[in-house]
Scaffold this motif. Structure first.
Motif, PDB file in Angstrom:
ATOM      1  N   ASN A 263     -42.438   1.619 107.924  1.00 54.28           N
ATOM      2  CA  ASN A 263     -41.666   2.797 107.296  1.00 54.28           C
ATOM      3  C   ASN A 263     -42.084   2.546 105.675  1.00 54.28           C
ATOM      4  O   ASN A 263     -41.847   1.450 104.869  1.00 54.28           O
ATOM      5  N   LYS A 264     -42.450   3.832 105.133  1.00 53.17           N
ATOM      6  CA  LYS A 264     -42.802   3.576 103.681  1.00 53.17           C
ATOM      7  C   LYS A 264     -41.692   3.969 102.789  1.00 53.17           C
ATOM      8  O   LYS A 264     -41.783   4.067 101.444  1.00 53.17           O
ATOM      9  N   SER A 265     -40.323   4.492 103.155  1.00 54.26           N
ATOM     10  CA  SER A 265     -39.519   4.940 102.482  1.00 54.26           C
ATOM     11  C   SER A 265     -38.981   3.602 101.834  1.00 54.26           C
ATOM     12  O   SER A 265     -38.362   2.595 102.192  1.00 54.26           O
ATOM     13  N   PHE A 266     -38.708   3.922 100.372  1.00 58.38           N
ATOM     14  CA  PHE A 266     -38.660   2.680  99.350  1.00 58.38           C
ATOM     15  C   PHE A 266     -37.031   2.465  99.580  1.00 58.38           C
ATOM     16  O   PHE A 266     -36.899   1.322  99.322  1.00 58.38           O
ATOM     17  N   THR A 267     -36.239   3.282 100.106  1.00 59.07           N
ATOM     18  CA  THR A 267     -34.897   2.921 100.348  1.00 59.07           C
ATOM     19  C   THR A 267     -34.380   2.339 101.729  1.00 59.07           C
ATOM     20  O   THR A 267     -33.182   2.275 102.023  1.00 59.07           O
ATOM     21  N   ASP A 268     -35.208   2.304 102.572  1.00 58.86           N
ATOM     22  CA  ASP A 268     -35.279   1.746 103.950  1.00 58.86           C
ATOM     23  C   ASP A 268     -34.854   0.306 103.758  1.00 58.86           C
ATOM     24  O   ASP A 268     -36.015  -0.483 103.775  1.00 58.86           O
ATOM     25  N   MET A 269     -33.693  -0.158 103.661  1.00 60.54           N
ATOM     26  CA  MET A 269     -33.192  -1.625 103.402  1.00 60.54           C
ATOM     27  C   MET A 269     -31.905  -1.901 103.672  1.00 60.54           C
ATOM     28  O   MET A 269     -31.106  -0.844 103.929  1.00 60.54           O
ATOM     29  N   ASP A 270     -31.578  -3.062 104.213  1.00 53.68           N
ATOM     30  CA  ASP A 270     -30.304  -3.441 104.722  1.00 53.68           C
ATOM     31  C   ASP A 270     -29.610  -4.487 103.596  1.00 53.68           C
ATOM     32  O   ASP A 270     -29.936  -5.454 103.443  1.00 53.68           O
ATOM     33  N   HIS A 271     -28.550  -3.733 103.016  1.00 58.05           N
ATOM     34  CA  HIS A 271     -28.109  -4.598 101.597  1.00 58.05           C
ATOM     35  C   HIS A 271     -27.296  -5.325 102.235  1.00 58.05           C
ATOM     36  O   HIS A 271     -26.560  -5.507 103.225  1.00 58.05           O
TER      37      HIS A 271
END
Length: 278
Positions: A263-271
């Motif tokens: 995934n290239k989405s910069f906001t694809d993350m698990d905080h």
């Protein structure tokens, strides 16, 4: 050209690594060497990171055995971000001038890539990141004024910073590579806090713009099994998908981030909440 190969490590194994073992697997201590191209091939998403430091003569990007192709970019794409003096990258005969903080995206299929410095006494230092590519995107020169600029963080939490997104879906198309850099404001020290993971992609950091007697405490590991390494300027860290990646410096600094994966989405993350870290 010199190339080092780093194999993937299971998170359960990393729990038992001592400092020396942790650094051997995840830290690249020498990225830039005068008159050389140095590369590190990571088996996490097949990312290659490295540095090209041309002096009197230019440096050509060859294809070592580990790449498995006749040319380096036969099945790959490349990002090159200059953290040194003025220089140029010549791609199949076309020259691109790069000042410090400028980035060049080079698409799959480029056959001849050459790095040059404008002044050997103040050499360019091209930080290189390459990932496998499935289609051709055009080569693009990305100056800092063309980047997507974000200013997150607060002085009160010592994480006020500027993010410059270069190889990013809203700026420059790529197959899977995303790349940019972050400048920490004076008086702030933290990057990427609260921490996060992104199991769908790996990441690599290059720390720079830090005095020789200063260091960054780079935090990695599973959220409940954190580890740290002391990192000097112009050293790089390989961050697995299962690992957090965050740092605090003994003063402010800059770092290049680059990612590869699904995934290239910069906001694809698990905080991860700060209180949940161990």
């Amino acid at each position: 050209m010199k190339i080092d190969v780093r194999h993937a490590s299971h998170p359960e194994a990393v729990r038992g690594y001592d400092t020396e073992t942790l650094r051997r697997h995840f830290l690249v201590e020498t990225v830039f060497a005068g008159g050389e191209i140095r590369l590190t091939y990571s088996h996490y998403d097949r990312m290659v990171i490295g540095g090209a430091t041309p002096l009197g003569e230019g440096l050509s990007l060859g294809a070592p055995k580990e790449i498995g192709q006749e040319t380096f970019l036969a099945e790959r794409e490349l990002g090159a971000l200059n953290v040194g003096g003025a220089g140029r990258v010549v791609v199949d005969g076309k020259s691109y001038e790069l000042q410090k903080y400028d980035c060049l995206y080079v698409g799959k299929g480029a056959a001849d890539v050459r790095f040059e410095s404008a002044d050997a006494a103040k050499p360019a230092k091209f930080y290189l990141v390459s990932t496998p590519a499935h289609e051709v995107h055009p080569t693009a020169l990305l100056t800092r004024d063309k980047a997507r600029h974000l200013t997150p963080g607060e002085a009160a939490t010592a994480n006020k910073r500027s993010i410059y997104q270069f190889i990013h879906p809203e700026v420059c198309q790529s197959c899977q590579l995303t790349m940019g850099f972050t400048m920490i404001d004076a008086g702030s020290v933290w990057n990427t806090m609260p921490a996060h993971t992104h199991d769908r992609r790996m990441e690599a950091y290059l720390y720079f713009d830090l005095e020789a007697d200063q260091r960054v405490f780079h935090f990695m590991g599973e959220p409940q099994q954190t580890r740290h390494m002391l990192v000097a300027s112009e050293q790089a860290v390989i961050s697995p998908p299962w690992s957090i990646h965050s740092g605090a410096g003994t003063k402010n600094y800059s770092f290049i981030w680059a990612m590869a994966g699904d995934n290239k989405s910069f906001t694809d993350m698990d905080h991860i909440a700060i209180a949940d870290l161990r």
